[in-house]
Design a protein around this motif. Structure first.
Motif, short mmCIF file in Angstrom:
data_model
loop_
_atom_site.label_atom_id
_atom_site.label_comp_id
_atom_site.label_asym_id
_atom_site.label_seq_id
_atom_site.Cartn_x
_atom_site.Cartn_y
_atom_site.Cartn_z
N ALA A 168 -37.77 -60.17 -28.35
CA ALA A 168 -38.70 -59.37 -29.15
C ALA A 168 -40.11 -59.66 -28.68
N GLY A 212 -44.08 -58.61 -29.32
CA GLY A 212 -45.14 -57.87 -29.99
C GLY A 212 -46.22 -57.53 -28.98
N LEU A 216 -39.60 -71.58 -38.16
CA LEU A 216 -40.01 -70.38 -37.42
C LEU A 216 -41.23 -69.74 -38.09
N ASP A 233 -47.27 -68.81 -37.85
CA ASP A 233 -48.63 -68.97 -38.40
C ASP A 233 -49.62 -69.47 -37.36
N VAL A 234 -49.18 -70.35 -36.48
CA VAL A 234 -50.13 -71.06 -35.61
C VAL A 234 -50.02 -70.71 -34.13
N MET A 235 -49.14 -69.79 -33.80
CA MET A 235 -48.99 -69.44 -32.38
C MET A 235 -50.29 -68.85 -31.85
N ASN A 236 -50.63 -69.26 -30.64
CA ASN A 236 -51.78 -68.69 -29.96
C ASN A 236 -51.43 -67.34 -29.34
N THR A 237 -52.45 -66.54 -29.09
CA THR A 237 -52.25 -65.24 -28.46
C THR A 237 -51.46 -65.41 -27.16
N MET A 270 -46.35 -61.41 -34.64
CA MET A 270 -45.76 -61.10 -33.33
C MET A 270 -46.59 -60.02 -32.63
N ARG A 325 -50.71 -60.96 -32.19
CA ARG A 325 -50.99 -62.02 -31.22
C ARG A 325 -50.23 -61.83 -29.90
N GLY A 326 -49.51 -60.72 -29.80
CA GLY A 326 -48.80 -60.45 -28.55
C GLY A 326 -47.79 -61.52 -28.19
N LEU A 327 -46.98 -61.92 -29.18
CA LEU A 327 -46.00 -62.99 -28.96
C LEU A 327 -44.69 -62.44 -28.42
N THR A 328 -43.98 -63.27 -27.69
CA THR A 328 -42.64 -62.92 -27.23
C THR A 328 -41.66 -63.97 -27.73
#
Lengths: 339, 339
Positions: free
Chosen positions: A275, A277, B231, B236-240, B268, B271-274
């Motif tokens: 997934a 984002g 998770l 909450d704290v993931m960086n971009t 997600m 912050r553009g998370l994968t």
């Protein structure tokens, strides 16, 4: 005669939950003659978009929050009506991010000249031939790595992004394309106009049940504009190795309470799902290849679109709220009458 | 004299929620002489692993469910004690997936000969020099694309995978490595033995609060063995641009009710998370490069590990349940005494 006025919509206070008209102010300001390097642009169309809701909050995000008292920034397209810049003579069509006003005056460098495409209204530069179409293209290609033959599910498929996703998916060789929307009329549009193979009304029955019925062979690519129950339903039916492009989560935009996430995140592991984002900022380099393809598809008569147009800059807040409630079909736009 | 017996643990019925001893049967069977092509192996160590719980359910997953009445399949290591195959003479050390028994007899092709590494017990082939270590390595490299300097958060860090993740992350150049565990003793082990820069006991206070306090500059890579509140706290704290390797979700393994997912999935997008779920099957091609690196790290004295060993194949179910409750430090193994 280069004096004039600009009617502008500003953020008066930060909305709590659903925005109300009192959260905004509409002001009319006098414009002086353009200073050297400046141009004055009369907008023809102004965009209202879901992401703007996020910028009204004072929280960390991929773009900074709107400041209180500022004009709501966002996409718009118009023509230069007064110019003190050799770069953009009067009459030039320009795209810009100055947002919710009927007339805007600023340095020429903040506008981008775009060619007019014969037979196409300027408005498509604000959606299917613009960022909206690019969002669909990026999500399917760079994010979800859609392959020919893939089954694709699109949530909120009758929205501006969703109608583009369905068509682009089919043009790129998708197998079955399934969409969800919030009314019988929208569902009919998806299959009759936008090339969806199947569609359902998410208000008719739980999304989980409807999606499972429409995707008997599972889903390879999920393009999510909604989040919430749609994401949960997709996780139920994703095939091994499936890809989820998370583009929007409109479900949670206007809630002040936390909404629980999907109860089946463990499927991510057991089925080896990815997934991702995304927002467009990191993918603007794909704009030229997208514009080339989309312009060709338009010329071949392969692209359909809808617009819901509200007239008058003073009605922009109403248009924004109507869009957030899903009252639009296709792209919601404000047409301004200033000249 | 090649006759003998095998004590085997079989699935008697499908567990509802937490497994109980009644869900299994322990049987002693007589073995005939190996048929041509077969070998008989006396196991030295048998593995109990979290993923086995999933296979006890009759649901679609990345591996088929165990059949009722079958021996619980899984990793084990032992020596050939009788052979009717030229490929595997008596005395050969072999790895296999025949699972929970003290003696196993089957076609030689279902066993894989492995060299003995001087100074290392056979048991490490079932964890840090085996699939467990490979899981950590794959998650950090092929899944999360960890870069030197990244801040890494590992949930369930005192488990077999987690202790490997922390060490491998540091050896690959991670910046800050943060771990969670379920007791003060385990937390101390993480920082004193396994190279973690910070660790906390997830039972002391909400994970959200503790992680935020330990990751003031955010997290670039999250290696998740737990799911649920871990998770959610990580999101909450993931960086971009952050990457989440979803390896385990032990939180939900023994619940019959659905557990809600994270309430902050929208991060997600913004912050553009994968997030990528994975199981090892698709990444076994990385085993040779992993084994080479890990063997070298061992030789340089850079690898620590713990084992919690339960003696006797008849105690395998107890060992499995204890592992699911988190009673182990490092890898939980059953040592068999058959010769």
């Amino acid at each position: 005669m280069t004096h004039g006025t600009s009617t502008q919509v500003r953020l008066a206070r930060r909305p709590q939950g659903w925005p109300t008209p009192e959260d905004f102010s509409v002001e009319r300001v006098e414009l002086s003659e353009p200073a050297p390097g400046e141009v004055r642009v009369a907008n023809e169309f102004v965009s209202v978009d879901p992401y703007m809701r996020g910028r009204m909050n004072d929280v960390r995000s991929y773009v900074p929050p709107y400041a209180l008292g500022d004009v709501i920034a966002g996409g718009a397209i118009g023509r230069v009506v007064a110019s003190a810049s050799d770069d953009l003579p009067v009459g030039t069509v320009v795209l810009h991010q100055h947002g919710w006003s009927d007339v805007v005056q600023a340095d020429a460098s903040t506008f981008r000249a775009v060619p007019e495409v014969p037979g196409l209204p300027l408005s498509v530069r604000l959606h299917i031939l613009g960022m909206t179409g690019l969002t669909a293209y990026v999500g399917l290609t760079a994010i979800a790595h859609m392959k020919p033959g893939d089954t694709v599910f699109v949530s909120g498929a009758a929205g501006a992004v969703g109608t583009a996703v369905g068509q682009i998916a089919k043009l790129l060789g998708a197998g079955r394309v399934i969409g969800s929307a919030g009314s019988a009329e929208k569902v009919a549009l998806l299959t009759e106009k936008y090339g969806y193979d199947a569609a359902f009304n998410y208000k008719d029955a739980p999304v989980r049940e409807q999606l499972a019925a429409h995707a008997p062979d599972g889903v390879d690519v999920f393009f999510d504009n909604v989040g919430g129950d749609h994401l949960e339903a997709a996780l139920d039916v994703m095939n091994t190795g499936g890809r989820l492009a998370l583009c929007g989560a409109i479900t949670g935009y206007n809630t002040t309470e936390k909404t629980p996430g999907p109860d089946n995140m463990a499927n991510m592991i057991t089925r080896g799902l990815t997934a991702t984002g995304f927002t467009l900022a990191a993918y603007l380099h794909l704009a030229p290849e997208f514009t080339e393809k989309m312009t060709a598809w338009f010329a071949e008569g392969k692209i359909a679109y809808d617009e819901t147009i509200v007239d008058g800059i003073e009605n922009t807040v109403d248009a924004f709220l109507a869009m957030m409630r899903g009252a639009n079909t296709g792209k919601m736009l404000v047409r301004t009458s200033a000249r």
